[in-house]
Design an enzyme around this catalytic site. Structure first.
Site, short mmCIF file in Angstrom:
data_model
loop_
_atom_site.label_atom_id
_atom_site.label_comp_id
_atom_site.label_asym_id
_atom_site.label_seq_id
_atom_site.Cartn_x
_atom_site.Cartn_y
_atom_site.Cartn_z
N CYS A 128 81.25 -21.57 31.33
CA CYS A 128 80.83 -20.18 31.56
C CYS A 128 81.43 -19.27 30.50
O CYS A 128 81.58 -18.07 30.72
CB CYS A 128 81.25 -19.71 32.96
SG CYS A 128 80.44 -20.58 34.31
N ILE B 63 90.76 -14.83 31.68
CA ILE B 63 89.82 -15.46 32.61
C ILE B 63 90.32 -16.84 33.02
O ILE B 63 90.30 -17.20 34.20
CB ILE B 63 88.42 -15.54 31.98
CG1 ILE B 63 87.85 -14.13 31.76
CG2 ILE B 63 87.47 -16.35 32.87
CD1 ILE B 63 86.57 -14.08 30.97
N GLU C 220 70.39 -18.41 22.99
CA GLU C 220 70.02 -17.58 24.13
C GLU C 220 69.08 -16.46 23.68
O GLU C 220 69.24 -15.94 22.58
CB GLU C 220 71.27 -16.99 24.79
CG GLU C 220 72.18 -18.06 25.43
CD GLU C 220 73.36 -17.44 26.18
OE1 GLU C 220 73.47 -16.20 26.22
OE2 GLU C 220 74.17 -18.20 26.74
N HIS D 270 73.28 -16.89 31.98
CA HIS D 270 74.40 -16.06 31.52
C HIS D 270 74.73 -14.98 32.55
O HIS D 270 74.70 -13.77 32.27
CB HIS D 270 74.09 -15.42 30.16
CG HIS D 270 75.33 -15.16 29.36
ND1 HIS D 270 75.38 -15.29 27.98
CD2 HIS D 270 76.57 -14.76 29.72
CE1 HIS D 270 76.59 -14.98 27.55
NE2 HIS D 270 77.32 -14.67 28.60
N LEU D 271 75.08 -15.45 33.74
CA LEU D 271 75.37 -14.54 34.85
C LEU D 271 76.86 -14.28 35.06
O LEU D 271 77.25 -13.66 36.03
CB LEU D 271 74.80 -15.13 36.15
CG LEU D 271 73.29 -15.34 36.23
CD1 LEU D 271 72.92 -15.96 37.57
CD2 LEU D 271 72.54 -14.03 36.00
N ASP E 271 95.82 -24.99 25.48
CA ASP E 271 95.64 -23.72 24.79
C ASP E 271 96.70 -23.67 23.69
O ASP E 271 97.89 -23.82 23.98
CB ASP E 271 95.84 -22.55 25.76
CG ASP E 271 95.48 -21.20 25.14
OD1 ASP E 271 95.85 -20.97 23.98
OD2 ASP E 271 94.84 -20.38 25.83
N ASP F 34 76.45 -21.81 32.21
CA ASP F 34 75.96 -20.44 32.28
C ASP F 34 75.61 -19.91 30.89
O ASP F 34 75.03 -18.85 30.77
CB ASP F 34 77.03 -19.54 32.93
CG ASP F 34 76.55 -18.13 33.18
OD1 ASP F 34 75.44 -17.96 33.71
OD2 ASP F 34 77.28 -17.18 32.82
#
Length: 529
Positions: A231, A153, A262, A280-281, A172, A257
């Protein structure tokens, strides 16, 4: 005829795939929300297809006496008790790449929204206020985007950001210089990223290392006016600390997001100016939902009809005929990878695997996948045997496999070498007649060490007092030693110790060993047994 229950919302196309493959399917998309009703019915089914609403708990798995496989339409399996599934012989599959583009696009959309204050401006205009001067935004062009996490992603987000003429810096632990160049980003350490970025977006899993990584201290290192997008996973950012930084003006905006808890009905970020929040879309587009639903239907059908295992979280992709012989060596390969992965902090450039003797005639592809997954799971527990080779390739890690005839005292052994720009770390192991993996060589030093769930690895110069110091320190911290293995190159040379413990040693014990000055390396290791 195999029978599958679909207990969450999947598309009709996916349900039809089950039927077309001769699977008896019950489509009850609201059943997953009723845990008692699901518990009463689950015993009838061979397969279970879910999204996030269904909770596959230990209690549910105990009642699922016929269940063979669970398929999660999506990447996250937080709603599945993996240990209980393994214990009950239930394979858990996911669909790791079906929603990557959708999630990346949502991150970009959130970045635009917070840069131009679009939600607040829209609400104001709907109210007839026409507050044009109030909503002064910033351009994305020529701004620096800090990318935390450069996997599937993250790399898509980087590509889209570069298309917007942004400058991208990336942090990373697994990102190599070669892969960074291919992506068109600049590889940096985390502190440098925090200080250089105008926008920061997170794309890492939540682990012990990443939980709360954006803390008050981290925020203090950021430039005034920073905007933060998350996100990925809730809990990566300290929401209380971020809320304070937003109120003070140090952080100019945030777009979230995902949240620590949750469903998020309350958060320190709610009702703050220039904070964009969505429920959380990230994976919520019709294309992504269709893709993962179709994938999970195909995977479950293929397994139930043909025994083929794809994208399994808790089982290697091997045939039923191979399993009795290959299984212990798969576990060995995972252990070798986990050992090297937990000790390696720098970006990995190469993973070399040698199969010697009888193991060279086995399914080395599955063994390589297990070893690579073991290495990478230290930083990303979402990696599995299927996704590990793809992720390694995406990150520019060169993987080589060598098979050779029996060359030593063991009928079969596997040797794994992990290389970085700074060093090469090698470990070898075999499987004894009892079916249990053993470490037989570390750093070129021969040993015979049983693998346990909790281990302690130390390196030192060969000298008197090492055994006593290790034993006394573990005892003083109430950690019992189950097994103790030593090795050295020569008298007075390099030496290692590998302790099999009953529990994970606490930080006080590790600090006490380091403070003695006797050890070059002190590392607590964990292995999935």
């Amino acid at each position: 005829m195999p029978k599958v229950l679909v207990s969450d919302k999947l598309s009709e196309t996916a349900v039809q795939i089950f039927r077309d493959n001769g699977i008896d399917v019950d489509f009850e998309p609201t059943l997953g929300k009723d845990k008692d009703a699901l518990l009463a019915k689950i015993g009838e089914y061979d397969g279970l297809a879910i999204r996030s609403a269904t909770k596959v708990t230990e209690k549910l798995l105990e009642a699922a006496t016929n269940l063979k496989v669970v398929g999660r339409a999506g990447i996250g399996v937080d709603n599945v008790d993996l240990k209980a599934a393994s214990k009950n012989g239930v394979i858990v599959m996911n669909t790791p790449f079906g929603n990557s583009i959708t999630t990346a696009e949502h991150a970009i959309a959130m970045m635009f929204a917070v840069a131009r204050q679009i939600p607040e401006a829209s609400q104001s205009t709907h109210a007839g206020k026409w507050e044009k001067s109030k909503f002064m935004g910033v351009e994305l062009t020529n701004k620096t985007l800090g990318l935390i996490g450069s996997g599937n992603i993250g790399s898509i987000v980087a590509s889209r950001a570069l298309g917007l003429k942004m400058k991208v810096v990336a942090y990373d632990p697994f990102l190599s210089e070669e892969r960074a160049q291919e992506m068109g980003v600049t590889k940096v350490e985390l502190d440098e990223l925090l200080g250089r970025s105008d926008f920061i977006t997170l794309h890492v899993p939540k682990t012990e290392a990443t939980a709360g990584m954006i803390s008050a201290e981290a925020i203090a290192k950021m430039k005034p006016g920073i905007r933060i997008v998350n996100c990925a996973r809730g809990g990566l950012v300290d929401e209380e600390a971020l809320a304070e930084a937003l109120k003070s003006g140090h952080v100019a905006g945030a777009a979230f997001d995902v949240f620590a808890v949750e469903p998020a009905t309350d958060s320190p970020l709610f009702n703050l100016p220039n904070v964009v929040v969505t429920p959380h879309l990230g994976a919520s587009t019709s294309e992504a939902q269709e893709n993962v639903a179709i994938q999970v239907a195909e995977q479950l059908s293929d397994y139930l009809n043909n025994g083929a295992v794809s994208n399994a979280i808790n089982m290697p992709s091997i045939t039923a005929e191979e399993a009795p012989i290959l299984g212990p060596f798969v576990k060995l390969a995972q252990h070798l990878g986990a050992f090297a992965g937990q000790l390696t902090d720098e970006p990995i450039t190469e993973i070399n695997i040698v199969y010697d003797g009888g193991v060279a005639e086995m399914n080395t592809k599955a063994l390589a996948s297990a070893a690579i997954a073991g290495v990478m799971q230290a930083q990303n527990p979402d990696v599995n045997m299927v996704s590990a080779p793809v992720i390694a390739q995406d990150r520019g890690i060169k993987v080589s496999n060598t098979t050779q005839a029996k060359s030593g005292v063991f009928d079969s052994y596997i040797k794994l070498t992990v290389k970085t720009a700074e060093r090469a770390r090698a470990i070898a192991g075999t499987v004894f007649s009892d079916g249990k993996p053993r470490f037989i060589q570390i750093k070129g030093i021969n040993i015979d060490a049983e693998v346990g769930a909790h281990m302690l690895y130390t390196t030192n110069n060969d000298a008197p007092g090492i055994i006593g110091t290790l034993g006394q320190t573990m005892g003083a911290n109430d950690v019992n030693i189950a097994n103790f293995t030593l090795g050295r190159t020569e008298v007075g040379g390099d030496a290692i110790a590998l302790l099999y413990l009953d529990d994970t040693p606490n930080q006080e014990a590790l600090d006490a060993l380091k403070e003695t000055g006797m050890f070059k390396t002190v590392s607590a290791l964990k292995f999935e047994m």
